[in-house]
Design a protein around this motif. Sequence first.
Motif, PDB file in Angstrom:
ATOM      1  N   GLN A  13      64.631 -33.363 -71.039  1.00 17.24           N
ATOM      2  CA  GLN A  13      65.942 -32.713 -71.245  1.00 17.24           C
ATOM      3  C   GLN A  13      65.770 -32.282 -72.610  1.00 17.24           C
ATOM      4  O   GLN A  13      66.563 -31.229 -73.018  1.00 17.24           O
ATOM      5  CB  GLN A  13      66.841 -33.605 -70.835  1.00 17.24           C
ATOM      6  CG  GLN A  13      66.990 -33.327 -69.295  1.00 17.24           C
ATOM      7  CD  GLN A  13      68.096 -34.384 -68.764  1.00 17.24           C
ATOM      8  OE1 GLN A  13      68.067 -35.605 -69.333  1.00 17.24           O
ATOM      9  NE2 GLN A  13      68.987 -34.070 -67.807  1.00 17.24           N
ATOM     10  N   GLU A  14      65.529 -33.058 -73.686  1.00 13.00           N
ATOM     11  CA  GLU A  14      65.417 -32.937 -75.091  1.00 13.00           C
ATOM     12  C   GLU A  14      64.379 -31.947 -75.278  1.00 13.00           C
ATOM     13  O   GLU A  14      64.985 -30.859 -76.238  1.00 13.00           O
ATOM     14  CB  GLU A  14      65.169 -34.112 -75.605  1.00 13.00           C
ATOM     15  CG  GLU A  14      66.398 -35.231 -75.639  1.00 13.00           C
ATOM     16  CD  GLU A  14      65.966 -36.544 -76.421  1.00 13.00           C
ATOM     17  OE1 GLU A  14      65.038 -36.496 -77.355  1.00 13.00           O
ATOM     18  OE2 GLU A  14      66.470 -37.618 -76.032  1.00 13.00           O
ATOM     19  N   ARG A  15      63.497 -31.706 -74.704  1.00 12.54           N
ATOM     20  CA  ARG A  15      62.651 -30.648 -75.258  1.00 12.54           C
ATOM     21  C   ARG A  15      63.109 -29.201 -74.677  1.00 12.54           C
ATOM     22  O   ARG A  15      62.862 -28.257 -75.330  1.00 12.54           O
ATOM     23  CB  ARG A  15      61.284 -30.774 -74.457  1.00 12.54           C
ATOM     24  CG  ARG A  15      60.244 -31.925 -75.071  1.00 12.54           C
ATOM     25  CD  ARG A  15      58.855 -31.835 -74.420  1.00 12.54           C
ATOM     26  NE  ARG A  15      58.649 -31.766 -73.048  1.00 12.54           N
ATOM     27  CZ  ARG A  15      58.486 -32.892 -72.179  1.00 12.54           C
ATOM     28  NH1 ARG A  15      58.727 -33.963 -72.907  1.00 12.54           N
ATOM     29  NH2 ARG A  15      58.604 -32.742 -70.965  1.00 12.54           N
ATOM     30  N   LYS A  16      63.823 -29.223 -73.411  1.00 14.20           N
ATOM     31  CA  LYS A  16      64.192 -28.025 -72.864  1.00 14.20           C
ATOM     32  C   LYS A  16      65.410 -27.601 -73.667  1.00 14.20           C
ATOM     33  O   LYS A  16      65.457 -26.390 -74.267  1.00 14.20           O
ATOM     34  CB  LYS A  16      64.834 -28.283 -71.519  1.00 14.20           C
ATOM     35  CG  LYS A  16      65.439 -27.380 -70.949  1.00 14.20           C
ATOM     36  CD  LYS A  16      65.890 -27.953 -69.560  1.00 14.20           C
ATOM     37  CE  LYS A  16      66.420 -26.910 -68.531  1.00 14.20           C
ATOM     38  NZ  LYS A  16      66.662 -27.539 -67.293  1.00 14.20           N
ATOM     39  N   ALA A  17      66.340 -28.763 -74.285  1.00 11.48           N
ATOM     40  CA  ALA A  17      67.555 -28.105 -75.301  1.00 11.48           C
ATOM     41  C   ALA A  17      66.749 -27.652 -76.572  1.00 11.48           C
ATOM     42  O   ALA A  17      67.584 -26.699 -77.111  1.00 11.48           O
ATOM     43  CB  ALA A  17      68.328 -29.219 -75.641  1.00 11.48           C
ATOM     44  N   GLU A  22      66.079 -22.919 -80.120  1.00 13.71           N
ATOM     45  CA  GLU A  22      65.114 -22.038 -80.802  1.00 13.71           C
ATOM     46  C   GLU A  22      65.303 -20.471 -80.507  1.00 13.71           C
ATOM     47  O   GLU A  22      65.282 -19.637 -81.309  1.00 13.71           O
ATOM     48  CB  GLU A  22      63.828 -22.485 -80.502  1.00 13.71           C
ATOM     49  CG  GLU A  22      63.306 -23.481 -81.477  1.00 13.71           C
ATOM     50  CD  GLU A  22      62.040 -24.067 -81.096  1.00 13.71           C
ATOM     51  OE1 GLU A  22      61.212 -23.221 -80.508  1.00 13.71           O
ATOM     52  OE2 GLU A  22      61.817 -25.136 -81.119  1.00 13.71           O
ATOM     53  N   GLY A  23      65.571 -20.255 -79.104  1.00 10.68           N
ATOM     54  CA  GLY A  23      65.599 -18.872 -78.633  1.00 10.68           C
ATOM     55  C   GLY A  23      67.061 -18.391 -79.091  1.00 10.68           C
ATOM     56  O   GLY A  23      66.962 -17.237 -79.694  1.00 10.68           O
ATOM     57  N   TYR A  24      68.114 -19.231 -78.865  1.00 11.84           N
ATOM     58  CA  TYR A  24      69.288 -18.646 -79.660  1.00 11.84           C
ATOM     59  C   TYR A  24      69.071 -18.306 -81.161  1.00 11.84           C
ATOM     60  O   TYR A  24      69.786 -17.325 -81.575  1.00 11.84           O
ATOM     61  CB  TYR A  24      70.395 -19.643 -79.313  1.00 11.84           C
ATOM     62  CG  TYR A  24      71.261 -19.699 -77.932  1.00 11.84           C
ATOM     63  CD1 TYR A  24      71.599 -18.372 -77.478  1.00 11.84           C
ATOM     64  CD2 TYR A  24      71.220 -20.578 -77.143  1.00 11.84           C
ATOM     65  CE1 TYR A  24      72.255 -18.589 -76.262  1.00 11.84           C
ATOM     66  CE2 TYR A  24      71.553 -20.643 -75.938  1.00 11.84           C
ATOM     67  CZ  TYR A  24      72.078 -19.478 -75.387  1.00 11.84           C
ATOM     68  OH  TYR A  24      72.870 -19.427 -74.262  1.00 11.84           O
ATOM     69  N   ARG A  37      75.126 -24.812 -77.382  1.00 10.93           N
ATOM     70  CA  ARG A  37      74.940 -23.813 -76.323  1.00 10.93           C
ATOM     71  C   ARG A  37      73.599 -24.616 -75.608  1.00 10.93           C
ATOM     72  O   ARG A  37      73.705 -24.486 -74.161  1.00 10.93           O
ATOM     73  CB  ARG A  37      74.594 -22.399 -76.633  1.00 10.93           C
ATOM     74  CG  ARG A  37      75.738 -21.745 -77.121  1.00 10.93           C
ATOM     75  CD  ARG A  37      75.237 -20.168 -77.308  1.00 10.93           C
ATOM     76  NE  ARG A  37      76.421 -19.427 -77.938  1.00 10.93           N
ATOM     77  CZ  ARG A  37      76.204 -18.252 -78.347  1.00 10.93           C
ATOM     78  NH1 ARG A  37      75.051 -17.590 -77.800  1.00 10.93           N
ATOM     79  NH2 ARG A  37      77.188 -17.429 -78.834  1.00 10.93           N
ATOM     80  N   ALA A  38      72.463 -24.987 -76.179  1.00 13.26           N
ATOM     81  CA  ALA A  38      71.547 -25.351 -75.455  1.00 13.26           C
ATOM     82  C   ALA A  38      71.790 -26.750 -74.642  1.00 13.26           C
ATOM     83  O   ALA A  38      71.253 -26.691 -73.656  1.00 13.26           O
ATOM     84  CB  ALA A  38      70.459 -25.876 -76.691  1.00 13.26           C
ATOM     85  N   TRP A  39      72.569 -27.552 -75.208  1.00 16.51           N
ATOM     86  CA  TRP A  39      72.952 -28.676 -74.389  1.00 16.51           C
ATOM     87  C   TRP A  39      73.904 -28.607 -73.349  1.00 16.51           C
ATOM     88  O   TRP A  39      73.831 -29.072 -72.617  1.00 16.51           O
ATOM     89  CB  TRP A  39      73.465 -29.989 -75.607  1.00 16.51           C
ATOM     90  CG  TRP A  39      72.647 -30.477 -76.202  1.00 16.51           C
ATOM     91  CD1 TRP A  39      72.330 -30.580 -77.699  1.00 16.51           C
ATOM     92  CD2 TRP A  39      71.606 -31.454 -75.776  1.00 16.51           C
ATOM     93  NE1 TRP A  39      71.051 -31.260 -77.831  1.00 16.51           N
ATOM     94  CE2 TRP A  39      70.890 -31.818 -76.781  1.00 16.51           C
ATOM     95  CE3 TRP A  39      71.292 -31.781 -74.356  1.00 16.51           C
ATOM     96  CZ2 TRP A  39      69.607 -32.906 -76.695  1.00 16.51           C
ATOM     97  CZ3 TRP A  39      70.196 -32.826 -74.427  1.00 16.51           C
ATOM     98  CH2 TRP A  39      69.427 -33.207 -75.207  1.00 16.51           C
ATOM     99  N   HIS A  63      66.775 -25.195 -61.458  1.00 15.20           N
ATOM    100  CA  HIS A  63      66.876 -24.470 -62.688  1.00 15.20           C
ATOM    101  C   HIS A  63      68.042 -23.500 -62.722  1.00 15.20           C
ATOM    102  O   HIS A  63      67.676 -22.162 -62.909  1.00 15.20           O
ATOM    103  CB  HIS A  63      65.586 -24.076 -63.588  1.00 15.20           C
ATOM    104  CG  HIS A  63      64.637 -24.843 -63.693  1.00 15.20           C
ATOM    105  ND1 HIS A  63      64.591 -25.870 -64.791  1.00 15.20           N
ATOM    106  CD2 HIS A  63      63.393 -25.088 -62.854  1.00 15.20           C
ATOM    107  CE1 HIS A  63      63.536 -26.748 -64.482  1.00 15.20           C
ATOM    108  NE2 HIS A  63      62.986 -26.541 -63.556  1.00 15.20           N
ATOM    109  N   PRO A  64      69.261 -23.654 -62.327  1.00 17.47           N
ATOM    110  CA  PRO A  64      70.082 -22.611 -61.919  1.00 17.47           C
ATOM    111  C   PRO A  64      70.347 -21.433 -63.054  1.00 17.47           C
ATOM    112  O   PRO A  64      70.539 -20.366 -62.884  1.00 17.47           O
ATOM    113  CB  PRO A  64      71.439 -23.441 -61.604  1.00 17.47           C
ATOM    114  CG  PRO A  64      71.200 -24.865 -62.009  1.00 17.47           C
ATOM    115  CD  PRO A  64      69.672 -24.861 -62.159  1.00 17.47           C
TER     116      PRO A  64
END
Length: 102
Positions: A13-17, A22-24, A37-39, A63-64
């Motif tokens: 979950q931390e890697r995903k956030a 990074e994308g934002y 926003r990521a969290w 992954h909704p």
Amino acid sequence: MPRGEKSKYTDKQERKADHIAEGYEKRGVSGQEAERRAWATVNKDDGGGKKEGGSGRGKHTGHPAAHKGGKSGGTASASRSAASRSESAAATRKRNAEHHVH
């Protein structure tokens, strides 16, 4: 758990956030807002931190948020006439048939 504490989140979950943030940031969002926003996205996808332990650990959560884009699609096609869509579909079938000749 105090607000903002991330100890109950899994490494995944931390890697995903981090990846979402990074994308934002690449799109010009400030670092703090990107993190927020990521969290929020991780919480929406997974329902919050998952480190309780026990039999529920490791369940697939889906992954909704990652699939949300499909809901708004189709408006361009819907505005075309049936004849136009049919003609286009026939052209696609013909092109695919030529491509898949054995």
